[in-house]
Write a protein that holds these residues in place. Structure first.
Motif, PDB file in Angstrom:
ATOM      1  N   MET A 119     -24.195 111.224 -86.280  1.00  0.00           N
ATOM      2  CA  MET A 119     -22.895 111.080 -86.856  1.00  0.00           C
ATOM      3  C   MET A 119     -22.558 109.597 -86.233  1.00  0.00           C
ATOM      4  SD  MET A 119     -19.754 113.655 -87.220  1.00  0.00           S
ATOM      5  CE  MET A 119     -19.575 113.901 -85.337  1.00  0.00           C
ATOM      6  N   MET A 120     -21.788 108.853 -86.890  1.00  0.00           N
ATOM      7  CA  MET A 120     -21.170 107.662 -86.337  1.00  0.00           C
ATOM      8  C   MET A 120     -19.623 107.646 -86.476  1.00  0.00           C
ATOM      9  SD  MET A 120     -24.254 105.089 -87.609  1.00  0.00           S
ATOM     10  CE  MET A 120     -23.250 103.734 -86.789  1.00  0.00           C
ATOM     11  N   ASN A 121     -19.151 106.707 -85.866  1.00  0.00           N
ATOM     12  CA  ASN A 121     -17.425 106.542 -86.191  1.00  0.00           C
ATOM     13  C   ASN A 121     -17.120 105.783 -87.285  1.00  0.00           C
ATOM     14  OD1 ASN A 121     -18.281 104.082 -85.237  1.00  0.00           O
ATOM     15  ND2 ASN A 121     -16.322 103.841 -83.960  1.00  0.00           N
ATOM     16  N   ASP A 122     -16.074 105.655 -87.764  1.00  0.00           N
ATOM     17  CA  ASP A 122     -15.738 104.899 -88.849  1.00  0.00           C
ATOM     18  C   ASP A 122     -15.879 103.557 -88.620  1.00  0.00           C
ATOM     19  OD1 ASP A 122     -13.632 104.797 -87.389  1.00  0.00           O
ATOM     20  OD2 ASP A 122     -12.394 106.211 -88.681  1.00  0.00           O
ATOM     21  N   LYS A 123     -15.372 102.637 -89.374  1.00  0.00           N
ATOM     22  CA  LYS A 123     -15.253 101.393 -89.104  1.00  0.00           C
ATOM     23  C   LYS A 123     -14.472 100.650 -88.024  1.00  0.00           C
ATOM     24  CE  LYS A 123     -16.936 100.492 -93.958  1.00  0.00           C
ATOM     25  NZ  LYS A 123     -16.772  99.722 -95.128  1.00  0.00           N
ATOM     26  N   CYS A 124     -13.304 101.637 -87.605  1.00  0.00           N
ATOM     27  CA  CYS A 124     -12.676 100.895 -86.620  1.00  0.00           C
ATOM     28  C   CYS A 124     -13.249 100.980 -85.301  1.00  0.00           C
ATOM     29  CB  CYS A 124     -11.478 101.949 -86.670  1.00  0.00           C
ATOM     30  SG  CYS A 124     -10.114 101.781 -85.216  1.00  0.00           S
ATOM     31  N   SER A 125     -12.708  99.801 -84.389  1.00  0.00           N
ATOM     32  CA  SER A 125     -13.253  99.698 -83.235  1.00  0.00           C
ATOM     33  C   SER A 125     -12.868 100.555 -82.014  1.00  0.00           C
ATOM     34  CB  SER A 125     -13.279  98.223 -82.820  1.00  0.00           C
ATOM     35  OG  SER A 125     -11.959  97.674 -82.461  1.00  0.00           O
ATOM     36  N   ALA A 126     -11.838 101.082 -82.254  1.00  0.00           N
ATOM     37  CA  ALA A 126     -11.328 102.192 -81.471  1.00  0.00           C
ATOM     38  C   ALA A 126     -12.292 103.011 -80.787  1.00  0.00           C
ATOM     39  CB  ALA A 126      -9.880 102.749 -82.042  1.00  0.00           C
ATOM     40  N   GLY A 127     -12.463 103.147 -79.570  1.00  0.00           N
ATOM     41  CA  GLY A 127     -13.571 104.233 -79.090  1.00  0.00           C
ATOM     42  C   GLY A 127     -14.912 103.640 -79.107  1.00  0.00           C
ATOM     43  N   THR A 128     -14.698 102.258 -78.937  1.00  0.00           N
ATOM     44  CA  THR A 128     -16.037 101.485 -78.706  1.00  0.00           C
ATOM     45  C   THR A 128     -15.847 100.500 -77.450  1.00  0.00           C
ATOM     46  OG1 THR A 128     -15.916  99.627 -80.209  1.00  0.00           O
ATOM     47  CG2 THR A 128     -16.428 101.661 -81.331  1.00  0.00           C
ATOM     48  N   GLY A 129     -17.033  99.832 -77.269  1.00  0.00           N
ATOM     49  CA  GLY A 129     -17.078  98.852 -76.437  1.00  0.00           C
ATOM     50  C   GLY A 129     -16.013  97.701 -76.469  1.00  0.00           C
ATOM     51  N   LYS A 130     -16.039  97.445 -77.792  1.00  0.00           N
ATOM     52  CA  LYS A 130     -15.120  96.147 -78.424  1.00  0.00           C
ATOM     53  C   LYS A 130     -13.724  96.509 -78.064  1.00  0.00           C
ATOM     54  CE  LYS A 130     -15.826  93.074 -80.144  1.00  0.00           C
ATOM     55  NZ  LYS A 130     -16.023  91.627 -79.476  1.00  0.00           N
ATOM     56  N   PHE A 131     -13.300  97.730 -78.033  1.00  0.00           N
ATOM     57  CA  PHE A 131     -11.818  98.014 -77.735  1.00  0.00           C
ATOM     58  C   PHE A 131     -11.731  98.030 -76.377  1.00  0.00           C
ATOM     59  CE2 PHE A 131      -8.663 101.294 -76.173  1.00  0.00           C
ATOM     60  CZ  PHE A 131      -7.720 101.143 -77.191  1.00  0.00           C
ATOM     61  N   LEU A 132     -12.760  98.245 -75.528  1.00  0.00           N
ATOM     62  CA  LEU A 132     -12.546  97.944 -73.936  1.00  0.00           C
ATOM     63  C   LEU A 132     -12.548  96.545 -73.530  1.00  0.00           C
ATOM     64  CD1 LEU A 132     -14.866 100.756 -72.611  1.00  0.00           C
ATOM     65  CD2 LEU A 132     -12.489 100.507 -72.266  1.00  0.00           C
ATOM     66  N   GLU A 133     -13.364  95.721 -74.249  1.00  0.00           N
ATOM     67  CA  GLU A 133     -13.389  94.427 -73.981  1.00  0.00           C
ATOM     68  C   GLU A 133     -11.992  93.616 -74.549  1.00  0.00           C
ATOM     69  OE1 GLU A 133     -15.686  90.556 -75.973  1.00  0.00           O
ATOM     70  OE2 GLU A 133     -16.547  92.430 -76.169  1.00  0.00           O
ATOM     71  N   ILE A 134     -11.576  94.156 -75.455  1.00  0.00           N
ATOM     72  CA  ILE A 134     -10.058  93.512 -75.884  1.00  0.00           C
ATOM     73  C   ILE A 134      -9.025  93.716 -75.059  1.00  0.00           C
ATOM     74  CG2 ILE A 134      -8.230  93.821 -77.729  1.00  0.00           C
ATOM     75  CD1 ILE A 134     -10.455  93.925 -79.880  1.00  0.00           C
ATOM     76  N   MET A 135      -8.951  95.123 -74.589  1.00  0.00           N
ATOM     77  CA  MET A 135      -8.092  95.682 -73.552  1.00  0.00           C
ATOM     78  C   MET A 135      -8.247  94.909 -72.219  1.00  0.00           C
ATOM     79  SD  MET A 135      -6.022  97.177 -75.493  1.00  0.00           S
ATOM     80  CE  MET A 135      -6.195  97.987 -77.185  1.00  0.00           C
ATOM     81  N   ALA A 136      -9.598  94.697 -71.962  1.00  0.00           N
ATOM     82  CA  ALA A 136      -9.778  94.102 -70.575  1.00  0.00           C
ATOM     83  C   ALA A 136      -9.208  92.527 -70.605  1.00  0.00           C
ATOM     84  CB  ALA A 136     -11.256  94.190 -70.217  1.00  0.00           C
ATOM     85  N   ASN A 137      -9.446  91.730 -71.847  1.00  0.00           N
ATOM     86  CA  ASN A 137      -8.860  90.572 -71.896  1.00  0.00           C
ATOM     87  C   ASN A 137      -7.439  90.526 -71.751  1.00  0.00           C
ATOM     88  OD1 ASN A 137     -11.368  89.669 -71.938  1.00  0.00           O
ATOM     89  ND2 ASN A 137     -11.614  89.701 -74.249  1.00  0.00           N
ATOM     90  N   ARG A 138      -6.837  91.417 -72.354  1.00  0.00           N
ATOM     91  CA  ARG A 138      -5.304  91.560 -72.397  1.00  0.00           C
ATOM     92  C   ARG A 138      -4.911  91.697 -70.968  1.00  0.00           C
ATOM     93  NH1 ARG A 138      -1.808  89.191 -74.867  1.00  0.00           N
ATOM     94  NH2 ARG A 138      -2.755  89.574 -76.929  1.00  0.00           N
ATOM     95  N   LEU A 139      -5.338  92.322 -70.191  1.00  0.00           N
ATOM     96  CA  LEU A 139      -5.104  92.654 -68.827  1.00  0.00           C
ATOM     97  C   LEU A 139      -5.623  91.660 -67.880  1.00  0.00           C
ATOM     98  CD1 LEU A 139      -5.613  96.457 -68.448  1.00  0.00           C
ATOM     99  CD2 LEU A 139      -3.428  95.372 -68.681  1.00  0.00           C
ATOM    100  N   GLY A 140      -6.284  90.418 -68.450  1.00  0.00           N
ATOM    101  CA  GLY A 140      -6.969  89.621 -67.656  1.00  0.00           C
ATOM    102  C   GLY A 140      -7.797  90.135 -66.451  1.00  0.00           C
ATOM    103  N   VAL A 141      -8.667  91.154 -67.014  1.00  0.00           N
ATOM    104  CA  VAL A 141      -9.844  91.439 -66.144  1.00  0.00           C
ATOM    105  C   VAL A 141     -11.188  91.545 -66.831  1.00  0.00           C
ATOM    106  CG1 VAL A 141      -8.404  92.633 -64.631  1.00  0.00           C
ATOM    107  CG2 VAL A 141      -9.385  94.040 -66.530  1.00  0.00           C
TER     108      VAL A 141
END
Length: 255
Positions: A119-141
């Motif tokens: 089973m795969m997640n839907d098209k949203c990037s929440a719950g993926t590496g992309k989500f972590l990447e976006i949030m890390a960039n927002r926190l400047g780390v």
């Protein structure tokens, strides 16, 4: 004869080379960048430099960018390759594989060494590496620093299911003066909860193991274990599961 497995994901490309005795003689990872075609050519050059020219050996490509590997003898889906690679790494034929990639998350149920269901997640990037990447960039780390901060914080709840809205929540928290440690912990817990929600839709047979880039992060495996109320095993080699499975299938192809 050598057997080459190339797993080009949306974020990173992994390459594994095996000899006829199933010994790994070469492995490396690199950013995919904007062009999978360019990445495939860079991989080819590295292989040639290390006495593993795809023109003289057997090569199987998998992953998001597998169609961009013109010198591959065969292209196989990442579901099959991750299953075979994980079975080999963990020496277990009955397991549930949780593969968290840059763009999607997969739950793969393996019985007797073969894929029974996935089973795969839907098209949203929440719950993926992309989500972590976006949030890390927002926190400047970096993502590595994000996990380090998270391990020191108390998770604040992030309720939005959408990455865009979740980012807005994080921006508001920053404006309120919340600590980066607590926000980082909230981000990691949010990803783990979304992955757990997906996994709970299936009965998880056997051992639960983590593959993909996050398999190198014991802290995330620990948080995911709490969410699923079962032990989630992770090993550094899990990052190479797809490429390793492709190399094993390349070896089978010669038979």
């Amino acid at each position: 004869m050598k057997f080459i497995g190339i797993d080009i994901g949306s974020t990173c490309a992994k390459t594994v080379v095996m000899n006829e005795n199933k010994e790994i003689v070469l492995e490396f990872v690199q950013p995919t960048g904007w062009s999978s075609v360019d990445t495939a050519e860079e991989i080819r050059k590295k292989l040639v430099e290390n006495d593993a020219d795809p023109a003289e050996n057997v090569c199987v490509a998998t992953g998001y960018g597998r169609v961009s590997v013109p010198y591959a003898d065969k292209m196989i889906t990442e579901i099959t390759c991750h299953a075979m690679g994980a079975v080999w790494i963990f020496d277990n034929k009955d397991m549930t594989i949780i593969d968290i990639g840059g763009q999607d998350t997969k739950i793969i149920c393996v019985e007797q060494g073969f894929v029974k269901d996935f089973m795969m997640n839907d098209k949203c990037s929440a719950g993926t590496g992309k989500f972590l990447e976006i949030m890390a960039n927002r926190l400047g780390v970096t993502i590595e620093e994000l996990f380090e901060l998270a391990s020191q914080g108390n998770a604040v709840p992030i309720s939005s299911l959408c990455t865009v809205f979740a980012e807005s929540e994080v921006i508001s928290m920053i404006g309120e003066g919340r600590s980066r440690e607590d926000i980082a912990a909230g981000v990691v817990h949010s990803v783990a909860e979304k992955v757990a929600q997906l996994a709970r839709r299936k009965q998880l047979p056997g051992t639960v193991i983590l593959t993909g880039g996050l398999s190198e992060c014991p802290y995330f495996a620990e948080i995911l274990s709490e969410k699923l109320e079962c032990n989630v095993s992770a090993m550094r080699e899990g990052r190479y599961a797809g490429a390793l499975g492709a190399a094993l299938l390349a070896r089978e192809k010669t038979k």
